[in-house]
Design a protein around this motif. Structure first.
Motif, PDB file in Angstrom:
ATOM      1  N   LEU A   8       0.875  -1.452  -0.268  1.00  0.00           N
ATOM      2  CA  LEU A   8       0.328   0.343   0.136  1.00  0.00           C
ATOM      3  C   LEU A   8       0.601   1.394   0.210  1.00  0.00           C
ATOM      4  O   LEU A   8       0.398   2.918  -0.141  1.00  0.00           O
ATOM      5  CB  LEU A   8      -0.854  -0.212   1.082  1.00  0.00           C
ATOM      6  N   GLU A   9       2.167   1.196  -0.222  1.00  0.00           N
ATOM      7  CA  GLU A   9       2.924   2.555   0.243  1.00  0.00           C
ATOM      8  C   GLU A   9       3.535   3.218  -0.741  1.00  0.00           C
ATOM      9  O   GLU A   9       3.419   2.480  -2.218  1.00  0.00           O
ATOM     10  CB  GLU A   9       4.524   1.853   0.930  1.00  0.00           C
ATOM     11  N   CYS A  50      -2.480   7.023  -3.391  1.00  0.00           N
ATOM     12  CA  CYS A  50      -1.445   5.773  -2.158  1.00  0.00           C
ATOM     13  C   CYS A  50      -1.885   6.490  -0.899  1.00  0.00           C
ATOM     14  O   CYS A  50      -1.837   7.238  -0.706  1.00  0.00           O
ATOM     15  CB  CYS A  50      -0.091   5.220  -1.536  1.00  0.00           C
ATOM     16  N   GLN A  51      -1.868   5.431   0.254  1.00  0.00           N
ATOM     17  CA  GLN A  51      -3.029   6.148   1.421  1.00  0.00           C
ATOM     18  C   GLN A  51      -1.182   6.472   2.281  1.00  0.00           C
ATOM     19  O   GLN A  51      -1.535   6.755   3.939  1.00  0.00           O
ATOM     20  CB  GLN A  51      -3.714   5.452   2.089  1.00  0.00           C
ATOM     21  N   TYR A  52      -0.494   5.632   2.258  1.00  0.00           N
ATOM     22  CA  TYR A  52       0.788   5.800   2.818  1.00  0.00           C
ATOM     23  C   TYR A  52       1.878   6.386   2.245  1.00  0.00           C
ATOM     24  O   TYR A  52       2.238   6.109   1.137  1.00  0.00           O
ATOM     25  CB  TYR A  52       1.147   4.294   3.056  1.00  0.00           C
ATOM     26  N   VAL A 199       4.469  -1.782   3.621  1.00  0.00           N
ATOM     27  CA  VAL A 199       3.456  -1.209   4.145  1.00  0.00           C
ATOM     28  C   VAL A 199       2.056  -1.629   3.984  1.00  0.00           C
ATOM     29  O   VAL A 199       2.335  -1.936   2.174  1.00  0.00           O
ATOM     30  CB  VAL A 199       2.606  -0.021   4.286  1.00  0.00           C
ATOM     31  N   GLY A 200       1.799  -2.699   4.417  1.00  0.00           N
ATOM     32  CA  GLY A 200       0.331  -3.453   3.492  1.00  0.00           C
ATOM     33  C   GLY A 200       1.063  -5.038   2.519  1.00  0.00           C
ATOM     34  O   GLY A 200       2.005  -4.581   2.554  1.00  0.00           O
ATOM     35  N   GLY A 201      -0.297  -5.711   2.171  1.00  0.00           N
ATOM     36  CA  GLY A 201       0.323  -6.666   1.299  1.00  0.00           C
ATOM     37  C   GLY A 201      -0.210  -7.598   1.513  1.00  0.00           C
ATOM     38  O   GLY A 201      -0.922  -8.434   2.590  1.00  0.00           O
ATOM     39  N   ASP A 202       0.145  -8.755   1.183  1.00  0.00           N
ATOM     40  CA  ASP A 202      -0.307 -10.095   0.292  1.00  0.00           C
ATOM     41  C   ASP A 202      -0.132 -11.009   1.844  1.00  0.00           C
ATOM     42  O   ASP A 202      -0.340 -11.851   2.681  1.00  0.00           O
ATOM     43  CB  ASP A 202       0.116 -10.581  -0.666  1.00  0.00           C
ATOM     44  N   TRP A 203       1.689 -10.457   2.314  1.00  0.00           N
ATOM     45  CA  TRP A 203       2.371 -11.025   3.579  1.00  0.00           C
ATOM     46  C   TRP A 203       2.211 -11.091   4.666  1.00  0.00           C
ATOM     47  O   TRP A 203       1.523 -11.198   5.556  1.00  0.00           O
ATOM     48  CB  TRP A 203       3.273 -11.600   3.242  1.00  0.00           C
TER      49      TRP A 203
END
Length: 223
Positions: A8-9, A50-52, A199-203
């Motif tokens: 997300l970054e 993007c939020q981050y 930041v964030g992601g599948d894992w």
């Protein structure tokens, strides 16, 4: 630009990385909307945001090497959705060879939702993503990695790679054994180093209301 893996970054050029005055590099993830062509698009407005924001630094243009000891002393952040990493990418990625054919060596990855576990992993065409060859490991007494600095290292030569944490071997990869059991070893060529805070992601999964922002990954040194 953004990361891969559903992250997300948005990685900014410089404003998310700074020295703290005590000799540490601070890589900071912030919750702030930023427009970028590689950000997810808003289905209503069509705008890409993007939020981050966060930081990623690599030595691709300045330092590439084959074999040696790679080491960094890092203090990772804690929080759902945070994903600090110290890793190496095959340098032919920069000239257009697609991942995973160039090879990826993850010396340290930690998921902010479980700061008692670290991972060292390698990725190649015959073994990548969830099928990468790697190992999770913990600190003595299952201590929290985010509570202090720790030193991750990889000793890399033509016979394989030995990963260590604070001077203790945690995982050893033998080239001959990998080729016999998993597939071709594709790491005998120049690589460059990468430090980033995703930041964030599948894992790592999503952030939530408990994730601290700004979140900081501190780097004492890279050698």
């Amino acid at each position: 630009g953004t990361g891969q893996n559903g992250e997300l970054e948005y990685y900014t050029d410089q404003r998310n990385a700074a020295m703290d005055g005590s000799g540490h590099l601070v890589m900071e993830a912030r919750k702030e909307a930023t427009a970028g062509s590689s950000c997810p698009s808003d289905p209503l407005s069509g705008s890409t945001t993007c939020q981050y924001t966060s930081a990623r630094m690599n030595t691709g243009a300045s330092f590439q090497f084959t074999y040696g000891r790679v080491e960094a002393r890092i203090k990772v952040p804690k929080g759902n959705g945070l994903w600090p990493a110290f890793w190496m990418m095959g340098a032919d990625f920069l000239t257009g060879r697609p991942w995973p054919y160039n090879g990826e060596v993850d010396i340290m990855e930690i998921l902010g939702k479980d700061v008692k576990t670290a991972y060292s992993t390698v990725h190649a065409p015959a073994y990548n993503g969830g099928g990468g060859i790697g190992s999770p490991y913990k600190l003595p007494q299952s201590a929290d990695f985010s509570a202090d600095f720790h030193t991750w290292a990889a000793d890399w030569n033509s016979k394989g790679i030995t990963f260590s944490l604070d001077g203790q071997t945690v995982f050893t990869l033998d080239k001959e054994q990998v080729e016999q059991t998993r597939g071709p070893w594709i790491f005998d060529h120049p690589h460059y180093m990468i430090l980033n805070l995703a930041v964030g992601g599948d894992w790592p999964g999503p952030t939530d209301a408990t994730t601290p922002f700004p979140a900081r990954m501190l780097v004492d040194y890279v050698r």
